[in-house]
Design a protein around this motif. Sequence first.
Motif, PDB file in Angstrom:
ATOM      1  N   LEU A  28       0.839  -1.202   0.000  1.00 37.62           N
ATOM      2  CA  LEU A  28       0.000   0.000   0.000  1.00 37.62           C
ATOM      3  C   LEU A  28       0.876   1.254   0.000  1.00 37.62           C
ATOM      4  O   LEU A  28       2.088   1.182   0.186  1.00 37.62           O
ATOM      5  CB  LEU A  28      -0.927  -0.020   1.215  1.00 37.62           C
ATOM      6  CG  LEU A  28      -1.869  -1.242   1.265  1.00 37.62           C
ATOM      7  CD1 LEU A  28      -2.615  -1.301   2.592  1.00 37.62           C
ATOM      8  CD2 LEU A  28      -2.863  -1.207   0.101  1.00 37.62           C
ATOM      9  N   SER A  85      -8.357  -3.372   0.003  1.00 36.79           N
ATOM     10  CA  SER A  85      -7.502  -4.057   0.976  1.00 36.79           C
ATOM     11  C   SER A  85      -8.362  -4.868   1.929  1.00 36.79           C
ATOM     12  O   SER A  85      -9.541  -4.552   2.143  1.00 36.79           O
ATOM     13  CB  SER A  85      -6.672  -3.038   1.769  1.00 36.79           C
ATOM     14  OG  SER A  85      -7.540  -2.192   2.496  1.00 36.79           O
ATOM     15  N   VAL A  86      -7.730  -5.904   2.481  1.00 38.29           N
ATOM     16  CA  VAL A  86      -8.406  -6.800   3.430  1.00 38.29           C
ATOM     17  C   VAL A  86      -7.394  -7.145   4.522  1.00 38.29           C
ATOM     18  O   VAL A  86      -6.195  -7.323   4.225  1.00 38.29           O
ATOM     19  CB  VAL A  86      -8.864  -8.105   2.699  1.00 38.29           C
ATOM     20  CG1 VAL A  86      -9.414  -9.126   3.681  1.00 38.29           C
ATOM     21  CG2 VAL A  86      -9.903  -7.792   1.621  1.00 38.29           C
ATOM     22  N   TRP A  91      -7.542 -12.925   4.541  1.00 39.48           N
ATOM     23  CA  TRP A  91      -7.161 -13.171   3.146  1.00 39.48           C
ATOM     24  C   TRP A  91      -7.622 -14.565   2.713  1.00 39.48           C
ATOM     25  O   TRP A  91      -7.596 -15.511   3.515  1.00 39.48           O
ATOM     26  CB  TRP A  91      -5.641 -13.090   2.965  1.00 39.48           C
ATOM     27  CG  TRP A  91      -5.075 -11.700   3.037  1.00 39.48           C
ATOM     28  CD1 TRP A  91      -5.757 -10.537   3.268  1.00 39.48           C
ATOM     29  CD2 TRP A  91      -3.701 -11.331   2.884  1.00 39.48           C
ATOM     30  NE1 TRP A  91      -4.894  -9.477   3.273  1.00 39.48           N
ATOM     31  CE2 TRP A  91      -3.624  -9.921   3.038  1.00 39.48           C
ATOM     32  CE3 TRP A  91      -2.528 -12.024   2.639  1.00 39.48           C
ATOM     33  CZ2 TRP A  91      -2.414  -9.219   2.956  1.00 39.48           C
ATOM     34  CZ3 TRP A  91      -1.337 -11.328   2.554  1.00 39.48           C
ATOM     35  CH2 TRP A  91      -1.276  -9.942   2.705  1.00 39.48           C
ATOM     36  N   LYS A  93     -10.521 -15.646   1.886  1.00 39.86           N
ATOM     37  CA  LYS A  93     -11.852 -16.102   2.328  1.00 39.86           C
ATOM     38  C   LYS A  93     -12.984 -15.465   1.515  1.00 39.86           C
ATOM     39  O   LYS A  93     -14.144 -15.515   1.896  1.00 39.86           O
ATOM     40  CB  LYS A  93     -12.053 -15.757   3.816  1.00 39.86           C
ATOM     41  CG  LYS A  93     -11.083 -16.444   4.760  1.00 39.86           C
ATOM     42  CD  LYS A  93     -11.361 -15.970   6.202  1.00 39.86           C
ATOM     43  CE  LYS A  93     -10.257 -16.338   7.158  1.00 39.86           C
ATOM     44  NZ  LYS A  93     -10.149 -17.771   7.425  1.00 39.86           N
ATOM     45  N   ASN A 123       2.838  -8.218  -6.623  1.00 39.49           N
ATOM     46  CA  ASN A 123       1.707  -8.525  -5.738  1.00 39.49           C
ATOM     47  C   ASN A 123       0.780  -9.545  -6.420  1.00 39.49           C
ATOM     48  O   ASN A 123      -0.282  -9.216  -6.958  1.00 39.49           O
ATOM     49  CB  ASN A 123       0.956  -7.228  -5.407  1.00 39.49           C
ATOM     50  CG  ASN A 123      -0.101  -7.422  -4.329  1.00 39.49           C
ATOM     51  OD1 ASN A 123      -0.410  -8.544  -3.947  1.00 39.49           O
ATOM     52  ND2 ASN A 123      -0.661  -6.318  -3.862  1.00 39.49           N
ATOM     53  N   ARG A 125      -1.072 -11.967  -5.337  1.00 39.42           N
ATOM     54  CA  ARG A 125      -2.402 -12.214  -4.773  1.00 39.42           C
ATOM     55  C   ARG A 125      -3.418 -11.191  -5.306  1.00 39.42           C
ATOM     56  O   ARG A 125      -4.509 -11.547  -5.742  1.00 39.42           O
ATOM     57  CB  ARG A 125      -2.336 -12.147  -3.242  1.00 39.42           C
ATOM     58  CG  ARG A 125      -3.631 -12.441  -2.550  1.00 39.42           C
ATOM     59  CD  ARG A 125      -3.436 -12.292  -1.050  1.00 39.42           C
ATOM     60  NE  ARG A 125      -2.706 -13.411  -0.484  1.00 39.42           N
ATOM     61  CZ  ARG A 125      -3.276 -14.524  -0.058  1.00 39.42           C
ATOM     62  NH1 ARG A 125      -4.580 -14.664  -0.133  1.00 39.42           N
ATOM     63  NH2 ARG A 125      -2.564 -15.489   0.460  1.00 39.42           N
ATOM     64  N   LEU A 129      -6.741 -11.610  -7.981  1.00 41.47           N
ATOM     65  CA  LEU A 129      -8.093 -11.076  -7.743  1.00 41.47           C
ATOM     66  C   LEU A 129      -8.554 -10.248  -8.955  1.00 41.47           C
ATOM     67  O   LEU A 129      -9.674 -10.416  -9.442  1.00 41.47           O
ATOM     68  CB  LEU A 129      -8.080 -10.213  -6.474  1.00 41.47           C
ATOM     69  CG  LEU A 129      -9.344  -9.398  -6.175  1.00 41.47           C
ATOM     70  CD1 LEU A 129     -10.513 -10.312  -5.808  1.00 41.47           C
ATOM     71  CD2 LEU A 129      -9.098  -8.422  -5.013  1.00 41.47           C
TER      72      LEU A 129
END
Length: 161
Positions: A28, A85-86, A91, A93, A123, A125, A129
Amino acid sequence: MIYRKPKKEDAANMLQYLKRIGGESDNLTFGSEGLPFTIKQEEEYLDKLSAPCIVAVEDDGTIVGDGSLELGVRRISHSAELGISVCKAYWGKGVGSTIMNMLIQEAKDRGITKINLKVRADNERAKALYKKFGFVKEGYTTRMLKVGDEYFDGELWGLML
Ligand SMILES: CC(C)(COP(=O)(O)OP(=O)(O)OC[C@H]1O[C@@H](n2cnc3c(N)ncnc32)[C@H](O)[C@@H]1OP(=O)(O)O)[C@@H](O)C(=O)NCCC(=O)NCCS
């Protein structure tokens, strides 16, 4: 877990959330210091917020995920810049996917025809997404982030609606 627009009353919770996620990854634009706003400033911001924004809120009231679209004006008013963001404990789920679905729907409802975003090139991940929702890589930018003394390149991704 519920997903909803953040309210003025979420200000302290939101600032706490930003510190938490800032400390959990170097992906971030800020770290564990969070964003430099007082609770009052954040209250005013949330009170006036008209752009699409979704928070994921746990049963005890803690914010654990957040996504928003920054709307363009004039000749870029058809487009929006996405941020998401989470919390790390959540993460993988489906929280990010739920937020993404809601933001894309809201963008469509508002007549937005293009969503853009920037992501750190390593990044994987986040890129998984974005790919899942049909985003494609459109470009590359060097030195997008500087974390400590280290630079990280970024990629530009986009989704046409
Ligand atoms: C990127 C982020 C928002 C994803 O949120 P999430 O809640 O973990 O996302 P989801 O659980 O909905 O998973 C979305 C997809 O990511 C991929 N994914 C899940 N786990 C993964 C893993 N371990 N490695 C790689 N990809 C993975 C899958 O494709 C998954 O979709 P699927 O389960 O339907 O196959 C979250 O990891 C995060 O906040 N990271 C730190 C901040 C950040 O990087 N934000 C983006 C800045 S550009």
